[in-house]
Write a protein that holds these residues in place. Structure first.
Motif, PDB file in Angstrom:
ATOM      1  N   TRP A   1       0.820  -1.209   0.000  1.00  0.00           N
ATOM      2  CA  TRP A   1       0.000   0.000   0.000  1.00  0.00           C
ATOM      3  C   TRP A   1       0.853   1.258   0.000  1.00  0.00           C
TER       4      TRP A   1
ATOM      5  N   THR B   1       2.108   1.603  -3.559  1.00  0.00           N
ATOM      6  CA  THR B   1       1.015   2.072  -4.410  1.00  0.00           C
ATOM      7  C   THR B   1       0.759   3.557  -4.198  1.00  0.00           C
TER       8      THR B   1
ATOM      9  N   THR C   1       3.414   5.506  -5.895  1.00  0.00           N
ATOM     10  CA  THR C   1       3.232   5.496  -7.346  1.00  0.00           C
ATOM     11  C   THR C   1       2.239   6.576  -7.765  1.00  0.00           C
TER      12      THR C   1
ATOM     13  N   TYR D   1       8.153  -0.502  -9.228  1.00  0.00           N
ATOM     14  CA  TYR D   1       6.954  -0.873  -8.471  1.00  0.00           C
ATOM     15  C   TYR D   1       6.504  -2.309  -8.757  1.00  0.00           C
TER      16      TYR D   1
ATOM     17  N   TYR E   1       7.386  -4.621  -5.634  1.00  0.00           N
ATOM     18  CA  TYR E   1       6.203  -4.674  -4.785  1.00  0.00           C
ATOM     19  C   TYR E   1       5.180  -5.709  -5.261  1.00  0.00           C
TER      20      TYR E   1
END
Length: 206
Positions: A61, A64, A67, A197, A201
């Motif tokens: 999270w 994210t 990003t 990412y 992730y």
């Protein structure tokens, strides 16, 4: 005494050379990050289970959120260039300041994430009890190298945008030479993160 001359007789050639220089520089930076991505790919192909297990330790999270913050910042950098080319220097400066603030927010989130990983013993030198094997530790080392290198580039980009936003000449330039080159660098930083990412992730999301 020898008289000095500008290297380019026309301003259009000078601006083209400025952009070409930035593109060549970003190409060299791409090769730098390419080594990180190549190492991640090799580790994932050779040890997929360890790779996924180690990626589970990352906070999806937070990645994210960062990003979204960086993509939004890149949008504001592009809007600043458009405002400068449209002859709205004050708006261009203000919009670029928003991009700077979002870049600082990115670093703040990343710093909080690093602090949490330090407390969890995930950083190199503190992770002996956190993982089941050597290759999971190797993943985390790669994670800190990749994201740390990216954070350094984010810091440089923030400094460049702050200088451009404070420059009256840059804001008033209808060709947006400085704004354009700074925004191009910031877009590069954004694109690198867009690849980091999923590489780091999302590997542990399944």
């Amino acid at each position: 005494m020898t008289e000095l001359h500008e290297p380019f007789p026309r301003i259009e050639r000078q601006r083209g050379a400025d952009r070409l220089g930035m593109v060549i520089f970003l190409g060299s930076e791409l090769m730098l990050f390419g080594g990180v991505f190549a190492a991640a790919l090799a580790l994932r192909l050779r040890h997929p289970d360890d790779y996924r297990q180690a990626a589970h330790h990352l906070k999806l999270w937070l990645g994210t959120a960062n990003t979204a913050v960086l993509l939004t910042s890149s949008l504001f950098a592009a809007l600043a260039v458009a405002a400068a080319r449209a002859g709205r220097p004050k708006q261009a400066g203000r919009v670029l300041v928003v991009a700077v603030l979002l870049g600082l927010a990115f670093l703040g989130i990343k710093g909080a994430e690093y602090a949490g990983e330090y407390r969890e013993g995930l950083m190199p030198g503190t992770a002996d009890a956190a993982f089941d094997g050597h290759f999971q530790q190797l993943f985390m080392n790669l994670y800190f190298v990749g994201t740390g290198l990216h954070a350094l580039h984010v810091t440089i980009g923030i400094a460049l945008m702050a200088v451009a936003a404070a420059s009256r000449a840059a804001r008033a330039d209808r060709e947006a030479v400085l704004f354009g080159n700074v925004a191009l660098y910031w877009h590069f930083v954004d694109v690198v993160w867009v690849f980091l990412y999923p590489t780091l992730y999302l590997a542990g999301a399944r």
